[in-house]
Design a protein around this motif. Sequence first.
Motif, PDB file in Angstrom:
ATOM      1  N   THR A 162      -3.869   2.574   3.683  1.00  0.00           N
ATOM      2  CA  THR A 162      -4.120   0.823   3.106  1.00  0.00           C
ATOM      3  C   THR A 162      -5.198   1.101   1.504  1.00  0.00           C
ATOM      4  O   THR A 162      -5.668   2.377   1.180  1.00  0.00           O
ATOM      5  CB  THR A 162      -5.599  -0.126   3.899  1.00  0.00           C
ATOM      6  OG1 THR A 162      -5.866  -1.506   2.704  1.00  0.00           O
ATOM      7  CG2 THR A 162      -7.258   0.644   3.700  1.00  0.00           C
ATOM      8  N   ILE A 167     -11.400  -4.749   4.456  1.00  0.00           N
ATOM      9  CA  ILE A 167     -11.123  -4.054   4.867  1.00  0.00           C
ATOM     10  C   ILE A 167     -11.079  -3.570   6.026  1.00  0.00           C
ATOM     11  O   ILE A 167     -12.031  -4.169   6.824  1.00  0.00           O
ATOM     12  CB  ILE A 167     -11.012  -1.804   4.430  1.00  0.00           C
ATOM     13  CG1 ILE A 167     -12.580  -1.990   4.652  1.00  0.00           C
ATOM     14  CG2 ILE A 167     -10.850  -2.327   2.622  1.00  0.00           C
ATOM     15  CD1 ILE A 167     -12.526  -0.692   5.941  1.00  0.00           C
ATOM     16  N   ALA A 205       0.630  -1.171  -0.340  1.00  0.00           N
ATOM     17  CA  ALA A 205      -0.096   0.210  -0.351  1.00  0.00           C
ATOM     18  C   ALA A 205       0.617   0.912   0.217  1.00  0.00           C
ATOM     19  O   ALA A 205       1.501   1.643   1.077  1.00  0.00           O
ATOM     20  CB  ALA A 205      -0.861  -0.434   1.298  1.00  0.00           C
ATOM     21  N   GLY A 208      -4.881  -3.484   7.167  1.00  0.00           N
ATOM     22  CA  GLY A 208      -5.056  -2.878   6.396  1.00  0.00           C
ATOM     23  C   GLY A 208      -6.867  -3.210   6.082  1.00  0.00           C
ATOM     24  O   GLY A 208      -7.786  -3.348   5.250  1.00  0.00           O
ATOM     25  N   GLU A 209      -6.249  -4.801   5.976  1.00  0.00           N
ATOM     26  CA  GLU A 209      -6.887  -5.447   5.691  1.00  0.00           C
ATOM     27  C   GLU A 209      -8.392  -6.322   6.554  1.00  0.00           C
ATOM     28  O   GLU A 209      -7.307  -5.880   7.614  1.00  0.00           O
ATOM     29  CB  GLU A 209      -6.557  -6.848   5.058  1.00  0.00           C
ATOM     30  CG  GLU A 209      -5.418  -6.612   3.291  1.00  0.00           C
ATOM     31  CD  GLU A 209      -4.596  -7.697   2.729  1.00  0.00           C
ATOM     32  OE1 GLU A 209      -4.297  -7.484   2.010  1.00  0.00           O
ATOM     33  OE2 GLU A 209      -4.295  -8.322   3.578  1.00  0.00           O
ATOM     34  N   TYR A 213      -1.892  -8.766   6.337  1.00  0.00           N
ATOM     35  CA  TYR A 213      -1.930  -7.863   5.983  1.00  0.00           C
ATOM     36  C   TYR A 213      -2.497  -6.137   7.267  1.00  0.00           C
ATOM     37  O   TYR A 213      -3.882  -6.571   7.145  1.00  0.00           O
ATOM     38  CB  TYR A 213      -1.829  -7.026   4.567  1.00  0.00           C
ATOM     39  CG  TYR A 213      -0.686  -7.503   3.442  1.00  0.00           C
ATOM     40  CD1 TYR A 213       0.893  -7.085   3.726  1.00  0.00           C
ATOM     41  CD2 TYR A 213      -0.714  -8.302   2.666  1.00  0.00           C
ATOM     42  CE1 TYR A 213       1.673  -8.167   3.379  1.00  0.00           C
ATOM     43  CE2 TYR A 213      -0.205  -8.830   2.334  1.00  0.00           C
ATOM     44  CZ  TYR A 213       1.286  -8.418   2.453  1.00  0.00           C
ATOM     45  OH  TYR A 213       2.174  -9.099   1.263  1.00  0.00           O
TER      46      TYR A 213
END
Lengths: 341, 211
Positions: free
Chosen positions: A231, A247, A125, A203-204, A201
């Motif tokens: 993200t 997200i 990102a 942001g996911e 990760y």
Amino acid sequence: MKPIIPTTLFAALLAVGAANAAATDPVGYVSLGDTTSGNPAVKATTDVMLSIPLARPTEFAGVVASKGAGTITIGGNPGWTTNQWVPAVTPATPYLLTVTSGTEEGLFALITANTTDTATVTVIAGNLANVAANDQVVIAKAWTLGSLFPVGTAPTGTQVLAFDGLGVGINVPASQIYTMAPANWLQTFGGSGNANGTILYPGESFIMRTAGNPVASLVVSGEVPTWNHKTIISKLTAPGTGQDNRISYFSPVGETLGNASVPATTGDQLLIFDNSTAGQNKGASAIITKTPTGWLGTFGLTGDQSGYQIGGGSGYVYRRVPSAPAGDVTWTDEQGYILNL
Amino acid sequence: MKLNKLIVASLMALGSFTAANAAVTITFNAAFSGGLSSNLANTAGVVSNGLKWGIIVDTTGNSFLSQYDAVAFTQGTNTTLTVGNVATDDRLILATSLTSDSGQGGQALEGDFTTPGGNGGVDGLIFALANGVAAGQKYFVVWIDESTKKAGALGNAAFVIPADGQTVSHDSPFLGVDPVRGATNIQFAVPEPSSMLLGLLGALGFIRRRR
């Protein structure tokens, strides 16, 4: 790195658990899943939407000297050993390089090789083109299935449902499934084999699914991110089709939607899932929709929802409005607590 | 307040516009919590890994046929099955994976922590609810012996297409030790020799004319 957070301040800021303020980096822990007192983190035969709320401990901090095509060179002769950040071990121990200052603060990238002072990276990102000399970076292990949920954290047979971000449209089902086996995580759909090294990760978001037995508790310990949340929100098709994105907001505590700098288009929706209710394949318990002037509760919630808090290890579906153009938008935001550090 | 209502109405319209986009994931293994698929075999009854497999969705509920026209068994495709070049109500959705060892070399067991998986297993597939395929329709798991153009078919009350966006495990038919199931239920036609022969004759004629 940011200075030490006094324990009392940290506790007040995060309200998520005791902090170890002995080190220079603020640390803490966050309970995931159903945090209702007396309830298991995940009831039996239930899905909860989760995400990464904390970083793993910093193992290197330095300053960018220069960048190239997919490379970042560190100044001051860091003296790395070749491929120090890509150790040849099984399961894989991946490392992330994160930019912690400058225009591209919050950029994070998977390190795929390194020399004594240069890391070859795959950006997850952010935009490497915006990274500049003297930007600060940190390197830390990535969260993986095996490190976030070590064997024994959940009953054998518990699954993690993951989403590769390639599913077009809305209501996108899982693309990979990982199952907790007695000795390690095992990929059981979308691939096979030992999955302890599978990266999760920031942001996911992902789903933890239980079978017949509940998960008593899910507690994550780590470093409080002192760099921007960042993200990607995707739209995989031309206008006419909506797009769901799994997200999260990289923060151990909640951030209000109104202050989260979401790069929203009018009509975008945030789908919220209730981790305290039992059941699998649960529908959204609430939907908040972007209006020309703010965030409006349109299902399960009503009225202005600019104060609705996201983060803290919860996962969401962000649904891009059908009229949005194809392509990615990068969501960057400075967490509110950073201002108080 | 009035403005809000207008916004909500327009947003609801947008939402309904997107409702056609849908997909589901169905898996057939539930390691350590349910069943593990195994023992799917070729036409000769030999349990086999590496077979193409998928599902046939019975879109009108009249079951599947024992014979269909020839099909290009391309993994990851969704094809209307035909008989005599006439479309049927059955759709063949082929997985991107092949039959394999559901026990992954002994790493996975069923929910009783005793029954192992085994060769000839199917992991799962992800597909769109499109082209007439919809939630609530029944389906059969099929596995294909391409050397004979025959497929095995397994039906079960649990084999129902789930709702939009769901990820479900239909492992219950595979609880316990699975019987060996051969690829003997459905015959797909092979490309007609007559058409192949016509093509060959045409090519020969072309070559002769050039001489």
